[in-house]
Scaffold this active site. Structure first.
Site, PDB file in Angstrom:
ATOM      1  N   CYS A  68     -16.611   2.195 -20.165  1.00  0.00           N
ATOM      2  CA  CYS A  68     -17.910   2.170 -19.502  1.00  0.00           C
ATOM      3  C   CYS A  68     -18.757   0.963 -19.898  1.00  0.00           C
ATOM      4  O   CYS A  68     -19.556   0.459 -19.094  1.00  0.00           O
ATOM      5  CB  CYS A  68     -18.672   3.459 -19.811  1.00  0.00           C
ATOM      6  SG  CYS A  68     -17.853   4.950 -19.204  1.00  0.00           S
ATOM      7  N   GLU A  93       0.823  -1.214   0.000  1.00  0.00           N
ATOM      8  CA  GLU A  93       0.000   0.000   0.000  1.00  0.00           C
ATOM      9  C   GLU A  93       0.854   1.260   0.000  1.00  0.00           C
ATOM     10  O   GLU A  93       0.511   2.248  -0.651  1.00  0.00           O
ATOM     11  CB  GLU A  93      -0.945  -0.001   1.213  1.00  0.00           C
ATOM     12  CG  GLU A  93      -2.094  -0.988   1.095  1.00  0.00           C
ATOM     13  CD  GLU A  93      -2.984  -0.715  -0.107  1.00  0.00           C
ATOM     14  OE1 GLU A  93      -3.296   0.460  -0.367  1.00  0.00           O
ATOM     15  OE2 GLU A  93      -3.359  -1.673  -0.795  1.00  0.00           O
ATOM     16  N   CYS A 126     -18.296  -1.828 -17.463  1.00  0.00           N
ATOM     17  CA  CYS A 126     -18.369  -1.483 -16.043  1.00  0.00           C
ATOM     18  C   CYS A 126     -19.668  -2.003 -15.417  1.00  0.00           C
ATOM     19  O   CYS A 126     -20.761  -1.814 -15.976  1.00  0.00           O
ATOM     20  CB  CYS A 126     -18.285   0.028 -15.872  1.00  0.00           C
ATOM     21  SG  CYS A 126     -18.382   0.556 -14.143  1.00  0.00           S
TER      22      CYS A 126
END
Length: 353
Positions: A198, A36, A201
């Site tokens: 998109c 991270e 998605c």
């Protein structure tokens, strides 16, 4: 909508998400924490080889804590944002020495570690501990800002707080580790800034930005400002053996803790060499200048190859200066411009045999 949002994300992750990333194997708080920190402002494909080398060198927090700063920065060289590495090292020492190697398991305690903010702490809790905790990295900000058409730049407090509220609202109580990874994956692979996919998605039917055709307007851009320009000279001082003088930068400021060529921003190179070594160089050769850009300014660098025919007369400070041998390079952290200049020296046969 809240439950449905998480369900669609998790279903997409099961079929299309990334499940073979190095930090997804043998999951532990230490491994997740290192990943991270490396992933802050850095893409996964860039991080993977650094992460693997880092974990090979420091497989536990105790081994990282026992390492020298130079060893840590050497393995970080090229990854950028070096404060992350210094904070990682400081946090490792704290966890190893004060917590017996056991990472905190609460949001508040994790955020007390150097370099760990709310989102990083949430990722560690959800992925390593299985706790319900939200994240809001750059990828997640983009997904949520588009889904709700949240106006404004996320660096603004009101926008940032609004996105955190949404992130907290959607984070499920179950499968939180998968949900965290899924949200990062969605932003990294589908809901990208330049070319969002998109049509693939799972959120497309309810995405406010997609319905208005304004995907590229979200999230709002940081207000542009003209970066100031600074200048410096880097002296590539080479002795008769072909070794190059490097100096360790102060812990604070640019390239903190890294090794760099001596600077001579305001002095003629001959004068700077006299001040540094007590001797005048045999030759000074200007190299092409170049620009190195930081987040807050441009730095125009003029490199000068400075050669000495005999001994330099320099009295070394072993902790702050060293002679760098291109044929047997030491394991140290190097400033990015120095890495490039050393490569040019080696590539063009500038190093003496």
């Amino acid at each position: 909508m809240t439950t449905d949002f998480a369900s669609r994300i998790l279903d997409w992750f099961d079929h299309h998400g990334r499940h073979d990333l190095p930090w997804q194997q043998d999951t532990s708080p230490y491994r997740v924490w290192v990943s991270e920190i490396m992933l802050q402002q850095t893409q996964v494909k860039t991080v993977i080889p650094y992460y693997q080398r880092f974990l090979n060198a420091f497989p536990t927090v105790h081994e990282l804590a026992a390492a020298t700063e130079d060893e840590v920065l050497h393995l970080w060289t090229g990854l950028g944002y070096y404060a992350r590495a210094r904070n990682l090292h400081k946090a490792a020492k704290y966890v190893s020495e004060q917590l017996s190697g056991v990472f905190p398991d609460s949001l508040e305690a994790l955020q007390e570690l150097p370099g760990v903010g709310r989102s990083t702490a949430g990722a560690i809790l959800s992925i390593a501990h299985g706790q319900r905790a939200s994240i809001l990295d750059g990828n997640v900000k983009r997904v949520l800002a588009r889904f709700h058409a949240v106006e404004g730049w996320p660096g603004q407090r009101a926008v940032h707080d609004r996105l955190w509220d949404i992130a907290e609202q959607y984070t499920p109580a179950h499968r939180c580790a998968d949900y965290t990874q899924a949200m990062m994956d969605l932003g990294a692979t589908l809901c990208t800034r330049a070319a969002p996919r998109c049509e693939d998605c799972p959120l497309q039917a309810d995405c406010a930005a997609r319905s208005s055709g304004t995907q590229r307007d979200f999230p709002g851009r940081k207000p542009r400002k003209t970066l100031p320009v600074k200048e410096t000279r880097l002296l590539m001082i080479r002795d008769a053996r072909g070794d190059l003088l490097l100096e360790k930068r102060p812990a604070s400021g640019i390239w903190g803790g890294l090794w760099c060529f001596p600077e001579a921003a305001s002095l003629a190179p001959e004068t700077a060499c006299l001040d540094l070594t007590g001797h005048a160089p045999a030759k000074v050769e200007p190299w092409p200048g170049f620009r190195h850009t930081f987040s807050h300014y441009h730095l125009d660098i003029e490199p000068l190859l400075v050669e000495f025919a005999g001994e330099t007369g320099l009295v070394m400070d072993a902790d702050r200066q060293l002679w760098y041998n291109l044929r047997q390079p030491p394991q140290i952290g190097l400033a990015a411009p120095v890495v490039g200049l050393l490569a040019q020296l080696a590539r063009h046969g500038q190093a003496k045999e």
